[in-house]
Structures are given as C-alpha cells and as structure tokens.
Design an enzyme around this catalytic site. Structure first.
Site, PDB file in Angstrom:
ATOM      1  CE  LYS A   1      74.555  21.792  34.793  1.00 33.41           C
ATOM      2  NZ  LYS A   1      75.582  22.808  35.233  1.00 33.41           N
ATOM      3  NE  ARG A   3      76.112  24.878  29.236  1.00 34.42           N
ATOM      4  CZ  ARG A   3      76.645  23.450  29.874  1.00 34.42           C
ATOM      5  NH1 ARG A   3      76.001  22.323  29.647  1.00 34.42           N
ATOM      6  NH2 ARG A   3      77.568  23.601  30.535  1.00 34.42           N
ATOM      7  NE  ARG A  20      85.041  20.722  36.962  1.00 32.67           N
ATOM      8  CZ  ARG A  20      83.840  20.700  36.796  1.00 32.67           C
ATOM      9  NH1 ARG A  20      82.758  20.488  37.394  1.00 32.67           N
ATOM     10  NH2 ARG A  20      83.427  20.896  35.535  1.00 32.67           N
ATOM     11  NE  ARG A  32      85.983  19.998  31.986  1.00 29.67           N
ATOM     12  CZ  ARG A  32      84.763  19.752  32.133  1.00 29.67           C
ATOM     13  NH1 ARG A  32      84.407  18.842  32.904  1.00 29.67           N
ATOM     14  NH2 ARG A  32      83.835  20.544  32.035  1.00 29.67           N
ATOM     15  NE  ARG A  58      82.907  25.952  32.139  1.00 29.90           N
ATOM     16  CZ  ARG A  58      83.145  25.015  33.091  1.00 29.90           C
ATOM     17  NH1 ARG A  58      84.262  25.322  33.508  1.00 29.90           N
ATOM     18  NH2 ARG A  58      82.498  24.078  33.461  1.00 29.90           N
TER      19      ARG A  58
HETATM   20  P1  ADP Z   1      79.880  22.450  33.001  1.00 30.49           P
HETATM   21  O1  ADP Z   1      78.170  22.360  33.300  1.00 30.49           O
HETATM   22  O2  ADP Z   1      80.847  22.161  34.026  1.00 30.49           O
HETATM   23  O3  ADP Z   1      79.730  23.813  32.372  1.00 30.49           O
HETATM   24  P2  ADP Z   1      79.520  20.556  30.806  1.00 30.49           P
HETATM   25  O4  ADP Z   1      80.597  19.165  31.175  1.00 30.49           O
HETATM   26  O5  ADP Z   1      77.962  20.485  30.974  1.00 30.49           O
HETATM   27  O6  ADP Z   1      80.091  21.455  31.732  1.00 30.49           O
HETATM   28  O7  ADP Z   1      79.972  21.383  29.413  1.00 30.49           O
HETATM   29  C1  ADP Z   1      81.235  21.688  29.014  1.00 30.49           C
HETATM   30  C2  ADP Z   1      81.016  22.410  27.771  1.00 30.49           C
HETATM   31  O8  ADP Z   1      80.342  21.714  26.905  1.00 30.49           O
HETATM   32  C3  ADP Z   1      80.292  23.756  27.877  1.00 30.49           C
HETATM   33  O9  ADP Z   1      81.117  24.696  28.317  1.00 30.49           O
HETATM   34  C4  ADP Z   1      79.880  24.039  26.408  1.00 30.49           C
HETATM   35  O10 ADP Z   1      80.945  24.627  25.712  1.00 30.49           O
HETATM   36  C5  ADP Z   1      79.599  22.587  25.985  1.00 30.49           C
HETATM   37  N1  ADP Z   1      78.194  22.062  26.083  1.00 30.49           N
HETATM   38  C6  ADP Z   1      77.696  21.210  26.863  1.00 30.49           C
HETATM   39  N2  ADP Z   1      76.296  21.011  27.014  1.00 30.49           N
HETATM   40  C7  ADP Z   1      75.856  22.089  25.956  1.00 30.49           C
HETATM   41  C8  ADP Z   1      74.662  22.509  25.609  1.00 30.49           C
HETATM   42  N3  ADP Z   1      73.642  22.096  25.855  1.00 30.49           N
HETATM   43  N4  ADP Z   1      74.866  23.675  24.707  1.00 30.49           N
HETATM   44  C9  ADP Z   1      75.932  24.369  24.298  1.00 30.49           C
HETATM   45  N5  ADP Z   1      76.989  23.878  24.722  1.00 30.49           N
HETATM   46  C10 ADP Z   1      77.157  22.727  25.376  1.00 30.49           C
END
Ligand code: ADP
Ligand code: ZN
Length: 210
Positions: free
Chosen positions: A13, A88, A123, A156, A167
């Site tokens: 994404k 999400r 990663r 990370r 996740r």
């Molecule tokens: P990835 O898409 O690789 O899981 P992100 O960088 O989008 O990682 O998000 C990292 C973390 O930030 C998520 O695992 C969550 O804890 C939090 N997060 C990000 N965006 C949201 C969202 N829209 N709602 C809830 N938690 C979020």
C-alpha cells in the site's frame, strides 16, 4: 481525486501510495507514518498509540479519527488525497462518510498470508528516515545500513514474527469487512498483490484508468 488503499500489512500500500502521490499530485495520508512520527516526538497521541502499535493491535478508533480529521484540514488536502492504512475498521469508514469525505475509489490489494509473512519478516527499517528495505528484494547498497543516512537498519517491533501474525489476524477480523463495505458503495477496485511492484503499479493505473 480521493482514494483509499486497502489491504493487509505488507501488501505494498505504501509503495503504491507513493507512486500515486506523484502521478496525481495529491498528498498521501498514512496513519502509520503519522502515528510513528507522533511516537518519536512523544506527543499525547504518540503516548496513547505506542503500546498498541508495538503489539500489532489497532490504535483506538477515537485516536485515529481525531488525527485524520485534523490532517484533512491542511491546505494540501484541497485537491484530494490518498489514504494509506486508513480506514482500518468499519467505524473509521463510517466516520469518513459522516464527515462527508467523498471517496472516488477504493483499491483493494489482495495478498495471501504466507506471502505477507515472508515479506514482513524480511523487512528492515531505517530508524532515522523511515526508509524501508528488504533482506531479499530491496537490499541497501551496504548490508544493514541505510543508503540515505547510513544509520544501522532495525527490525521494527511490529515486524517481529509473532506480531506479524497478530497484525494479520487483526486485519482479517477488523479490516477485511471493509472490502464488502466499499463493494456495496460501488467503489471497490481489486488488484492482485502477488506480483512485483512494477506490475502491481501497472494494474493500479489500469483499474483507475490512469
Ligand atoms: P502496516 O500497513 O505495515 O501494518 P502501518 O504503518 O499502516 O503498518 O501501521 C502501523 C501500526 O499503526 C498498525 O499496526 C496500527 O497499530 C497503527 N495504525 C495505523 N493506522 C491505523 C488505523 N487506521 N487504525 C488503527 N491503527 C492504525
Ligand atoms: Zn535512512
């Protein structure tokens, strides 16, 4: 143009959001990046979010909705934006609808779990600039160090194997229902995510008619 990029963690994404940002000249709104910056800066939002993020759990909807609402008031959002990693949950999607944010299209990038586990497990991230590498598919010039800032790359916390599984579970339970939510709104465009980045981008452009 207002777009949402939907898909499991590690679907690409972020990469597609970057490409689309350039192509469409609209900003990318990545809630993950915003939250990581808040954690680093030690803001109240960061303090609230950190434990959830480290565990691979979702940050509460109220925090996310507040952060996004504020981000959307910035000048650069006038022409549109690309959401990466938001919404999400159904509640977050409803919050956008309630704020009369009219989304043009939702790109759903679909990738099987086993591929995600391989991708995220390899990663490596630069703690300084946030640049992302991969031990097999995107190696830095000097192994273990960032090309840009020469900082030692890290895994990370949320890319550790157990956290990745959590996740993915969270994705299937909380986020996947959004596919149907947006299909019902007639906005869903599906993209296969198993390809390399270039063919994924080509498919994204095709489904958007770009
Ligand atoms: P990835 O898409 O690789 O899981 P992100 O960088 O989008 O990682 O998000 C990292 C973390 O930030 C998520 O695992 C969550 O804890 C939090 N997060 C990000 N965006 C949201 C969202 N829209 N709602 C809830 N938690 C979020
Ligand atoms: Zn760096």
């Amino acid at each position: 143009m207002k777009l949402i990029l939907l898909g499991p963690p590690g679907a690409g994404k972020g990469t597609q959001a970057e490409v689309l940002t350039e192509k469409l000249s609209v900003p990318q709104i990545s809630t993950g990046d915003i939250l990581r910056a808040a954690v680093k800066a030690g803001t109240p939002v960061g303090l609230q979010a950190k434990a959830f993020m480290d565990a691979g759990d979702l940050v509460p909807d109220s925090v996310i909705i507040g952060v996004v609402k504020e981000r959307l008031t910035a000048d650069d959002c006038k022409k549109g934006y690309i959401f990466d990693g938001m919404p999400r949950t159904i509640a977050q999607a409803q919050a956008l609808d309630e704020q009369n944010v009219v989304i043009d299209a939702v790109l759903s990038i679909e990738v099987p779990d086993d591929i995600i586990i391989k991708r995220l497990g390899g990663r490596r991230t630069c703690p300084e600039c946030g640049m992302i590498y991969h031990v097999e598919t995107k190696k830095p010039a000097k192994e273990g160090f960032c090309d840009g800032c020469n900082a030692a790359l890290i895994i990370r916390k949320d890319d550790e194997t157990e956290t990745i599984k959590n996740r993915l579970e969270t994705y299937h339970k909380e986020t996947e229902p959004l596919i149907d939510y947006y299909r019902k709104q007639g906005k869903l465009k599906e993209v296969g995510g198993e390809f390399n980045i270039a063919s994924q981008t080509a498919e994204v452009f095709k489904v958007l008619g770009l």
